[in-house]
Design a protein around this motif. Structure first.
Motif, PDB file in Angstrom:
ATOM      1  N   CYS A   1       0.858  -1.182   0.000  1.00 28.25           N
ATOM      2  CA  CYS A   1       0.000   0.000   0.000  1.00 28.25           C
ATOM      3  C   CYS A   1       0.897   1.236   0.000  1.00 28.25           C
ATOM      4  CB  CYS A   1      -0.892   0.002   1.234  1.00 28.25           C
ATOM      5  SG  CYS A   1      -1.919  -1.459   1.411  1.00 28.25           S
ATOM      6  N   LYS A   2       0.765   2.081  -1.003  1.00 29.74           N
ATOM      7  CA  LYS A   2       1.624   3.262  -1.085  1.00 29.74           C
ATOM      8  C   LYS A   2       0.967   4.520  -0.536  1.00 29.74           C
ATOM      9  CE  LYS A   2       4.245   1.388  -4.915  1.00 29.74           C
ATOM     10  NZ  LYS A   2       4.602   1.497  -6.320  1.00 29.74           N
ATOM     11  N   SER A   3      -0.323   4.441  -0.274  1.00 29.54           N
ATOM     12  CA  SER A   3      -1.051   5.601   0.218  1.00 29.54           C
ATOM     13  C   SER A   3      -0.811   5.812   1.711  1.00 29.54           C
ATOM     14  CB  SER A   3      -2.544   5.413  -0.032  1.00 29.54           C
ATOM     15  OG  SER A   3      -3.266   6.490   0.520  1.00 29.54           O
ATOM     16  N   ALA A   4      -0.610   7.063   2.109  1.00 28.06           N
ATOM     17  CA  ALA A   4      -0.422   7.378   3.524  1.00 28.06           C
ATOM     18  C   ALA A   4      -1.698   7.133   4.325  1.00 28.06           C
ATOM     19  CB  ALA A   4       0.017   8.830   3.682  1.00 28.06           C
ATOM     20  N   THR A   5      -2.835   7.256   3.642  1.00 26.49           N
ATOM     21  CA  THR A   5      -4.131   7.012   4.282  1.00 26.49           C
ATOM     22  C   THR A   5      -4.604   5.604   3.905  1.00 26.49           C
ATOM     23  OG1 THR A   5      -4.674   9.353   4.093  1.00 26.49           O
ATOM     24  CG2 THR A   5      -6.505   7.833   4.476  1.00 26.49           C
ATOM     25  N   PRO A   6      -4.934   4.790   4.874  1.00 24.47           N
ATOM     26  CA  PRO A   6      -5.398   3.434   4.552  1.00 24.47           C
ATOM     27  C   PRO A   6      -6.660   3.472   3.686  1.00 24.47           C
ATOM     28  CG  PRO A   6      -4.967   3.639   6.905  1.00 24.47           C
ATOM     29  CD  PRO A   6      -4.894   5.018   6.323  1.00 24.47           C
ATOM     30  N   PRO A   7      -6.706   2.656   2.633  1.00 26.58           N
ATOM     31  CA  PRO A   7      -7.939   2.595   1.839  1.00 26.58           C
ATOM     32  C   PRO A   7      -9.117   2.214   2.733  1.00 26.58           C
ATOM     33  CG  PRO A   7      -6.163   1.450   0.700  1.00 26.58           C
ATOM     34  CD  PRO A   7      -5.665   1.778   2.090  1.00 26.58           C
ATOM     35  N   ALA A   8     -10.257   2.843   2.490  1.00 26.80           N
ATOM     36  CA  ALA A   8     -11.470   2.511   3.245  1.00 26.80           C
ATOM     37  C   ALA A   8     -11.940   1.125   2.823  1.00 26.80           C
ATOM     38  CB  ALA A   8     -12.552   3.546   2.962  1.00 26.80           C
ATOM     39  N   LEU A   9     -12.176   0.276   3.791  1.00 28.27           N
ATOM     40  CA  LEU A   9     -12.633  -1.084   3.530  1.00 28.27           C
ATOM     41  C   LEU A   9     -14.133  -1.155   3.785  1.00 28.27           C
ATOM     42  CD1 LEU A   9      -9.727  -3.058   5.263  1.00 28.27           C
ATOM     43  CD2 LEU A   9      -9.890  -2.265   2.888  1.00 28.27           C
ATOM     44  N   ALA A  10     -14.870  -1.733   2.858  1.00 28.96           N
ATOM     45  CA  ALA A  10     -16.326  -1.754   2.944  1.00 28.96           C
ATOM     46  C   ALA A  10     -16.839  -2.433   4.205  1.00 28.96           C
ATOM     47  CB  ALA A  10     -16.916  -2.436   1.714  1.00 28.96           C
ATOM     48  N   ASP A  11     -16.181  -3.530   4.571  1.00 32.23           N
ATOM     49  CA  ASP A  11     -16.654  -4.289   5.730  1.00 32.23           C
ATOM     50  C   ASP A  11     -15.614  -5.332   6.130  1.00 32.23           C
ATOM     51  OD1 ASP A  11     -16.939  -6.442   3.867  1.00 32.23           O
ATOM     52  OD2 ASP A  11     -19.034  -5.926   3.526  1.00 32.23           O
ATOM     53  N   LYS A  12     -15.944  -6.115   7.119  1.00 35.84           N
ATOM     54  CA  LYS A  12     -15.006  -7.121   7.626  1.00 35.84           C
ATOM     55  C   LYS A  12     -14.763  -8.260   6.642  1.00 35.84           C
ATOM     56  CE  LYS A  12     -18.431  -9.901  10.096  1.00 35.84           C
ATOM     57  NZ  LYS A  12     -18.816 -10.459  11.381  1.00 35.84           N
ATOM     58  N   TRP A  13     -15.512  -8.333   5.585  1.00 37.87           N
ATOM     59  CA  TRP A  13     -15.385  -9.439   4.628  1.00 37.87           C
ATOM     60  C   TRP A  13     -14.349  -9.178   3.536  1.00 37.87           C
ATOM     61  CZ3 TRP A  13     -17.465 -13.221   6.984  1.00 37.87           C
ATOM     62  CH2 TRP A  13     -18.598 -13.036   7.758  1.00 37.87           C
ATOM     63  N   VAL A  14     -13.823  -7.977   3.450  1.00 39.13           N
ATOM     64  CA  VAL A  14     -12.882  -7.629   2.377  1.00 39.13           C
ATOM     65  C   VAL A  14     -11.743  -8.641   2.284  1.00 39.13           C
ATOM     66  CG1 VAL A  14     -11.180  -5.933   1.573  1.00 39.13           C
ATOM     67  CG2 VAL A  14     -13.412  -5.168   2.399  1.00 39.13           C
ATOM     68  N   PHE A  15     -11.136  -8.983   3.417  1.00 39.44           N
ATOM     69  CA  PHE A  15      -9.983  -9.888   3.430  1.00 39.44           C
ATOM     70  C   PHE A  15     -10.305 -11.231   4.086  1.00 39.44           C
ATOM     71  CE2 PHE A  15      -7.899  -5.601   3.585  1.00 39.44           C
ATOM     72  CZ  PHE A  15      -7.348  -5.638   2.313  1.00 39.44           C
TER      73      PHE A  15
ATOM     74  N   ASN B   1      -4.161   1.238  13.350  1.00 35.28           N
ATOM     75  CA  ASN B   1      -5.347   1.700  14.067  1.00 35.28           C
ATOM     76  C   ASN B   1      -6.586   1.827  13.176  1.00 35.28           C
ATOM     77  OD1 ASN B   1      -4.175   2.012  16.695  1.00 35.28           O
ATOM     78  ND2 ASN B   1      -3.014   3.720  15.833  1.00 35.28           N
ATOM     79  N   ALA B   2      -6.437   1.534  11.885  1.00 43.71           N
ATOM     80  CA  ALA B   2      -7.560   1.676  10.955  1.00 43.71           C
ATOM     81  C   ALA B   2      -8.477   0.457  11.019  1.00 43.71           C
ATOM     82  CB  ALA B   2      -7.034   1.858   9.538  1.00 43.71           C
ATOM     83  N   GLU B   3      -9.769   0.725  10.915  1.00 41.52           N
ATOM     84  CA  GLU B   3     -10.748  -0.357  10.979  1.00 41.52           C
ATOM     85  C   GLU B   3     -10.434  -1.427   9.935  1.00 41.52           C
ATOM     86  OE1 GLU B   3     -15.502  -0.822  11.624  1.00 41.52           O
ATOM     87  OE2 GLU B   3     -14.842   0.745  10.243  1.00 41.52           O
ATOM     88  N   PHE B   4     -10.428  -2.645  10.355  1.00 41.59           N
ATOM     89  CA  PHE B   4     -10.182  -3.865   9.595  1.00 41.59           C
ATOM     90  C   PHE B   4      -8.711  -4.048   9.193  1.00 41.59           C
ATOM     91  CE2 PHE B   4     -14.685  -2.754   8.473  1.00 41.59           C
ATOM     92  CZ  PHE B   4     -15.258  -3.604   9.407  1.00 41.59           C
ATOM     93  N   TRP B   5      -7.978  -2.969   8.892  1.00 43.07           N
ATOM     94  CA  TRP B   5      -6.538  -3.097   8.649  1.00 43.07           C
ATOM     95  C   TRP B   5      -5.856  -3.554   9.935  1.00 43.07           C
ATOM     96  CZ3 TRP B   5      -4.510  -3.286   3.995  1.00 43.07           C
ATOM     97  CH2 TRP B   5      -5.171  -2.652   2.931  1.00 43.07           C
ATOM     98  N   SER B   6      -6.405  -3.130  11.052  1.00 39.91           N
ATOM     99  CA  SER B   6      -5.808  -3.456  12.351  1.00 39.91           C
ATOM    100  C   SER B   6      -5.832  -4.958  12.646  1.00 39.91           C
ATOM    101  CB  SER B   6      -6.528  -2.699  13.467  1.00 39.91           C
ATOM    102  OG  SER B   6      -7.900  -3.052  13.507  1.00 39.91           O
ATOM    103  N   ASN B   7      -6.562  -5.722  11.869  1.00 43.01           N
ATOM    104  CA  ASN B   7      -6.585  -7.178  12.040  1.00 43.01           C
ATOM    105  C   ASN B   7      -5.281  -7.834  11.604  1.00 43.01           C
ATOM    106  OD1 ASN B   7      -9.205  -7.063  13.021  1.00 43.01           O
ATOM    107  ND2 ASN B   7     -10.108  -7.376  10.993  1.00 43.01           N
ATOM    108  N   PHE B   8      -4.537  -7.147  10.725  1.00 39.07           N
ATOM    109  CA  PHE B   8      -3.259  -7.693  10.267  1.00 39.07           C
ATOM    110  C   PHE B   8      -2.202  -7.502  11.353  1.00 39.07           C
ATOM    111  CE2 PHE B   8      -5.398  -7.101   6.186  1.00 39.07           C
ATOM    112  CZ  PHE B   8      -5.168  -8.336   5.593  1.00 39.07           C
ATOM    113  N   THR B   9      -1.423  -8.524  11.585  1.00 35.48           N
ATOM    114  CA  THR B   9      -0.419  -8.489  12.659  1.00 35.48           C
ATOM    115  C   THR B   9       0.968  -8.081  12.177  1.00 35.48           C
ATOM    116  OG1 THR B   9       0.058 -10.844  12.378  1.00 35.48           O
ATOM    117  CG2 THR B   9      -1.663 -10.243  13.985  1.00 35.48           C
ATOM    118  N   ASN B  10       1.142  -7.944  10.871  1.00 40.65           N
ATOM    119  CA  ASN B  10       2.479  -7.665  10.321  1.00 40.65           C
ATOM    120  C   ASN B  10       2.410  -6.467   9.373  1.00 40.65           C
ATOM    121  OD1 ASN B  10       5.200  -8.062  10.006  1.00 40.65           O
ATOM    122  ND2 ASN B  10       4.981  -9.728   8.525  1.00 40.65           N
ATOM    123  N   ILE B  11       2.198  -5.293   9.936  1.00 42.90           N
ATOM    124  CA  ILE B  11       2.166  -4.053   9.129  1.00 42.90           C
ATOM    125  C   ILE B  11       3.550  -3.416   9.256  1.00 42.90           C
ATOM    126  CG2 ILE B  11       1.116  -1.772   8.876  1.00 42.90           C
ATOM    127  CD1 ILE B  11      -1.494  -3.010   9.972  1.00 42.90           C
TER     128      ILE B  11
END
Length: 181
Positions: A133-147, A168-178
């Protein structure tokens, strides 16, 4: 000029496609269920890829979406189970619902400037090991089903200054290796 809806739907013997420079859009279901399609060359003239455009293209192994494309339609690459990599161009801002749903061989995805990712876009993409992801702002994820189905240990590469923002972003925060790049 566009490739019309369902133009090559179910063309089982089609193995490769080079799309001409005058084409600006690929219609809905344009190459749907072209089982033998292994490669497609999308030129810089194309700005949109329609819904289910390459859905069920079981033999497609990689896709490079050029910088000219701004949106990837819903289910555009749905169930392309041989697809191992996708490079998304700099102008794509929206990835539609279920765009890469059940691309079970996909190992990586690159999001230069994506701002919105639709529901179930990467659902059951079990083999994904990394996102860039190259954007400084996390892409908005529609819901918990995206990934859904993607291992939460997949590496998410982000700009170094944005690591905490993604964590700290909703749903991105589920990833443990950012990881910052």
């Amino acid at each position: 000029t566009s490739i019309g809806n369902e133009a090559f739907r179910n063309c089982d013997s089609l193995t490769s496609v080079v799309i001409g420079d005058s084409v600006t859009s690929i219609g809905d279901y344009a190459f749907y269920n072209c089982d033998s399609l292994t490669s497609v060359d999308i030129p810089d003239s194309v700005t949109s890829i329609g819904n289910y455009a390459f859905g069920y293209c079981d033999s497609l192994t990689s896709v490079e979406i050029p910088d000219s494309v701004t949106s990837i339609g819903n289910s555009a690459f749905y169930n392309c189970n041989s697809l191992t990599s996708v490079v998304i161009g700099d102008s794509v801002t929206t990835i539609g619902n279920s765009a890469f749903y059940y691309c079970s061989s996909l190992t990586s995805a690159n999001f230069p400037n994506v701002t919105t990712i639709g529901s179930s876009a990467f659902y059951n993409c079990y083999e994904i090991k990394e996102f860039n992801c190259k954007s400084a702002t996390p892409p908005a994820l529609a819901d918990k089903w995206v990934f859904n189905g993607v291992e939460k240990t997949a590496t998410v590469y982000v700009p170094a200054a944005s690591v905490d923002t993604y964590k700290n972003a909703e749903f991105w925060s589920n990833f443990t290796n950012i990881v910052g790049k």
